[in-house]
Motif scaffolding. Sequence first.
Motif, short mmCIF file in Angstrom:
data_model
loop_
_atom_site.label_atom_id
_atom_site.label_comp_id
_atom_site.label_asym_id
_atom_site.label_seq_id
_atom_site.Cartn_x
_atom_site.Cartn_y
_atom_site.Cartn_z
N MET A 82 -9.00 52.76 35.97
CA MET A 82 -8.51 54.13 36.07
C MET A 82 -7.03 54.14 35.74
O MET A 82 -6.26 53.31 36.25
N LEU A 83 -6.62 55.08 34.92
CA LEU A 83 -5.21 55.27 34.56
C LEU A 83 -4.77 56.67 34.96
O LEU A 83 -5.51 57.64 34.74
N ASN A 84 -3.60 56.78 35.54
CA ASN A 84 -2.96 58.08 35.74
C ASN A 84 -2.04 58.29 34.53
O ASN A 84 -0.89 57.85 34.53
N VAL A 89 1.89 61.20 26.08
CA VAL A 89 1.18 60.00 25.68
C VAL A 89 -0.13 60.45 25.05
O VAL A 89 -0.89 61.21 25.65
N ILE A 90 -0.40 60.00 23.82
CA ILE A 90 -1.63 60.39 23.14
C ILE A 90 -2.79 59.54 23.62
O ILE A 90 -2.62 58.35 23.92
N LEU A 102 -1.76 54.64 24.41
CA LEU A 102 -2.29 53.99 25.61
C LEU A 102 -2.13 52.47 25.62
O LEU A 102 -2.37 51.83 26.65
N SER A 103 -1.75 51.89 24.51
CA SER A 103 -1.74 50.42 24.40
C SER A 103 -0.91 49.71 25.47
O SER A 103 -1.33 48.66 25.98
N GLY A 238 1.41 56.73 35.54
CA GLY A 238 1.68 55.59 34.68
C GLY A 238 1.11 54.28 35.18
O GLY A 238 1.30 53.24 34.54
N ARG A 239 0.38 54.31 36.32
CA ARG A 239 -0.19 53.09 36.88
C ARG A 239 -1.70 53.02 36.62
O ARG A 239 -2.35 54.05 36.40
N THR A 240 -2.24 51.81 36.66
CA THR A 240 -3.67 51.60 36.50
C THR A 240 -4.20 50.84 37.71
O THR A 240 -3.45 50.18 38.43
#
Length: 265
Positions: A82-84, A89-90, A102-103, A238-240
Amino acid sequence: MSDSSAAGHEGPARTDGERLQKVMAAAGVASRRASEELIVAGRVQVNGKVVRELGARIDPETDLLAVDGVAVQLDQSKRYVMLNKPTKVISSMSDDQGRADLSPFVDEYEERLFNVGRLDYDTSGLLVLTNDGQLAQVLAHPSFGVEKTYVAKVSGTVTAQTLQRLKQGIELEDGPIRIDRGKLITRGASDGASMVELTLHSGRNRIVRRMMAEVGHPVVELVRRSFGPLHLGSLRLGRTRELTKVELGQLLTLARQAEDEKGRL
């Protein structure tokens, strides 16, 4: 993924493959002894059919396992994150226009991850990253609308009548659309904006922004708080983080149900 429409029926034992309780233990369901208790209790399904025999064998590469109706991932090479996602950011792993992508968020993972569906460039919030192409294809397909909840800061004072109108449905250039649920969080703040929570199934492009503009309340900020059974919670921007076993089970169950529905159409 196989059809599980026969859930609840006893399944025939197979003679090849690995012992069911061993596979369950390897998948982290429970210890072998506890897995045996689950099997005897009739709480384990293989390909949608209840299996009670302790000598039952399955093929982890092809058979589908569920416990209490919740899917279990047997392929340990699959990763679910999961990413916030921040704004600006595309939703792509690369961009030929040089925009942030996202890289950087997947660099720490050995697997080659990609996003399930998209979030607008100017929208932040919950995005799923995975190397499970089959699950991603099912959940992102337009024909299968995963329930999503957004919190939107919009211009103007939103009224209960406006939310009711959105629930009843409005007409956009690409057809009618309505929300499933709507809630007013704050109305007419000092900056003249309102905060609303909207839940809908549609995966149409920029749908929340277009809906709110249509009813006279353009979106100022937009955050996706949930995607199907997943909730952003306290995950910082910005965290996963990897999905928990419970979350993964819920997500896989959703995807299998979607494929079953598709197979019956």
